[in-house]
Design a protein around this motif. Structure first.
Motif, PDB file in Angstrom:
ATOM      1  N   TRP A   8       0.712  -4.808   7.850  1.00  0.00           N
ATOM      2  CA  TRP A   8       0.289  -4.177   7.438  1.00  0.00           C
ATOM      3  C   TRP A   8       0.457  -3.163   8.041  1.00  0.00           C
ATOM      4  O   TRP A   8       0.687  -1.819   8.466  1.00  0.00           O
ATOM      5  CB  TRP A   8      -0.545  -4.282   8.922  1.00  0.00           C
ATOM      6  N   ASP A   9       1.955  -3.091   8.732  1.00  0.00           N
ATOM      7  CA  ASP A   9       2.927  -1.537   9.537  1.00  0.00           C
ATOM      8  C   ASP A   9       4.411  -1.801   8.662  1.00  0.00           C
ATOM      9  O   ASP A   9       5.191  -0.954   9.179  1.00  0.00           O
ATOM     10  CB  ASP A   9       2.879  -1.779  10.566  1.00  0.00           C
ATOM     11  N   LYS A  10       4.219  -2.031   6.735  1.00  0.00           N
ATOM     12  CA  LYS A  10       5.269  -1.571   6.207  1.00  0.00           C
ATOM     13  C   LYS A  10       4.712  -0.493   5.304  1.00  0.00           C
ATOM     14  O   LYS A  10       5.312   0.269   4.225  1.00  0.00           O
ATOM     15  CB  LYS A  10       5.774  -2.738   5.474  1.00  0.00           C
ATOM     16  N   SER A  11       3.359  -0.173   4.545  1.00  0.00           N
ATOM     17  CA  SER A  11       2.617   0.874   3.901  1.00  0.00           C
ATOM     18  C   SER A  11       2.603   2.222   4.167  1.00  0.00           C
ATOM     19  O   SER A  11       1.839   2.436   5.818  1.00  0.00           O
ATOM     20  CB  SER A  11       1.923   0.325   2.843  1.00  0.00           C
ATOM     21  N   PHE A  12       3.533   2.671   3.679  1.00  0.00           N
ATOM     22  CA  PHE A  12       3.596   4.405   3.742  1.00  0.00           C
ATOM     23  C   PHE A  12       2.855   5.166   2.775  1.00  0.00           C
ATOM     24  O   PHE A  12       3.104   4.943   1.760  1.00  0.00           O
ATOM     25  CB  PHE A  12       4.486   4.517   4.434  1.00  0.00           C
ATOM     26  N   SER A  13       2.206   6.420   3.074  1.00  0.00           N
ATOM     27  CA  SER A  13       2.069   7.132   1.882  1.00  0.00           C
ATOM     28  C   SER A  13       3.679   7.482   1.653  1.00  0.00           C
ATOM     29  O   SER A  13       4.642   7.122   2.229  1.00  0.00           O
ATOM     30  CB  SER A  13       1.187   8.506   1.991  1.00  0.00           C
ATOM     31  N   LEU A  89       4.254  -7.574  -1.493  1.00  0.00           N
ATOM     32  CA  LEU A  89       5.699  -6.883  -1.661  1.00  0.00           C
ATOM     33  C   LEU A  89       6.021  -6.361  -0.053  1.00  0.00           C
ATOM     34  O   LEU A  89       6.847  -6.730   0.561  1.00  0.00           O
ATOM     35  CB  LEU A  89       5.692  -6.091  -1.874  1.00  0.00           C
ATOM     36  N   ALA A  90       4.938  -5.858   1.335  1.00  0.00           N
ATOM     37  CA  ALA A  90       5.198  -6.050   2.068  1.00  0.00           C
ATOM     38  C   ALA A  90       5.541  -7.379   2.917  1.00  0.00           C
ATOM     39  O   ALA A  90       5.890  -7.211   4.370  1.00  0.00           O
ATOM     40  CB  ALA A  90       3.863  -5.563   2.956  1.00  0.00           C
ATOM     41  N   ALA A  91       5.004  -8.412   2.901  1.00  0.00           N
ATOM     42  CA  ALA A  91       4.817  -9.656   3.176  1.00  0.00           C
ATOM     43  C   ALA A  91       6.153 -10.549   3.231  1.00  0.00           C
ATOM     44  O   ALA A  91       7.008 -11.280   4.094  1.00  0.00           O
ATOM     45  CB  ALA A  91       3.937 -10.453   3.082  1.00  0.00           C
TER      46      ALA A  91
END
Length: 176
Positions: A8-13, A89-91
Motif C-alpha cells: 500500500w505504500d510502494k505505489s507512486f505516480s 508486484l508491490a507485495a
C-alpha cells in the motif's frame, strides 16, 4: 537494506517516483529500474526481479498500463488490470517502488532522474536504445538479465487455452 514496506505504500505516480529516486540516490543508494507487463506473475518474473534487485539497493518497477499492454500484446491482453498487477508486484519483497506507465512501445518511461542501473530482460535488450544511452550518459549502466528458461506468460496462456479446449473426459462429474 530498506525496511519492509507494505504494497500500500510502494505505489507512486511517475512524478512522485522521480523525486523518490532522486532522494534515494542522494542518500547514496543505487536505484535499479525495470519495466514490463507482468500480466500473469510466474516464477520467471520473480527470479528476474530478484536478480534485478540484487544489482542495487532499491528496485523500481514500471508496470505497463492496460492500454500499452493491449498495444503490445493484442486486444485479449492484459488478463489482469493494471492496478491489480501493480499491487501484486508491490507485495514482493524484492520490489521497493511501483508505478504504472502508459507507453505503447517497449521503451522505458521517461524518468528524468535516470537510474544508476537499469535491469532488462534479455529478449528486450536488442541493440542500442535511447534509454541505454540516457542511462549511460547519466553514469549508470544497463544490465541484461537472462530470462528464466521454461517460463513465459504467452506459453502459460497457450497451456490454459489448450486445457480449456480439451474435451471433458467425464472425470470431473464423478462423485468423490
Amino acid at each position: 537494506m530498506a525496511a519492509c514496506r507494505s504494497q500500500w505504500d510502494k505505489s507512486f505516480s511517475q512524478d512522485e517516483l522521480i523525486q523518490i529516486a532522486a532522494r534515494e540516490k542522494r542518500g547514496g543508494r543505487r536505484v535499479v529500474f525495470t519495466n514490463g507487463c507482468f500480466d500473469l506473475l510466474h516464477p520467471g518474473h520473480v527470479r528476474c526481479l530478484a536478480e534485478a534487485r540484487a544489482l542495487g539497493d532499491v528496485l523500481v518497477i514500471a508496470v505497463n498500463s492496460d492500454r500499452s499492454v493491449r498495444g503490445n500484446k493484442g486486444p485479449e491482453r492484459p488478463l489482469v488490470p493494471q492496478q491489480d498487477r501493480a499491487e501484486v508486484l508491490a507485495a514482493l519483497s524484492s520490489v521497493d517502488y511501483v508505478t504504472i506507465f502508459d507507453e505503447t512501445n517497449t521503451s522505458r518511461p521517461d524518468l528524468p532522474s535516470a537510474p544508476q542501473c537499469s535491469g532488462q530482460r534479455r529478449r528486450l535488450a536488442v541493440g542500442p536504445s535511447r534509454r541505454r544511452e540516457e542511462v549511460e550518459a547519466a553514469g549508470g549502466r544497463v544490465v541484461s538479465i537472462p530470462l528464466a528458461p521454461g517460463y513465459s506468460t504467452t506459453n502459460l496462456l497457450q497451456k490454459i487455452r489448450k486445457a480449456a479446449a480439451a474435451p471433458d473426459d467425464g472425470a470431473s462429474q464423478q462423485p468423490t
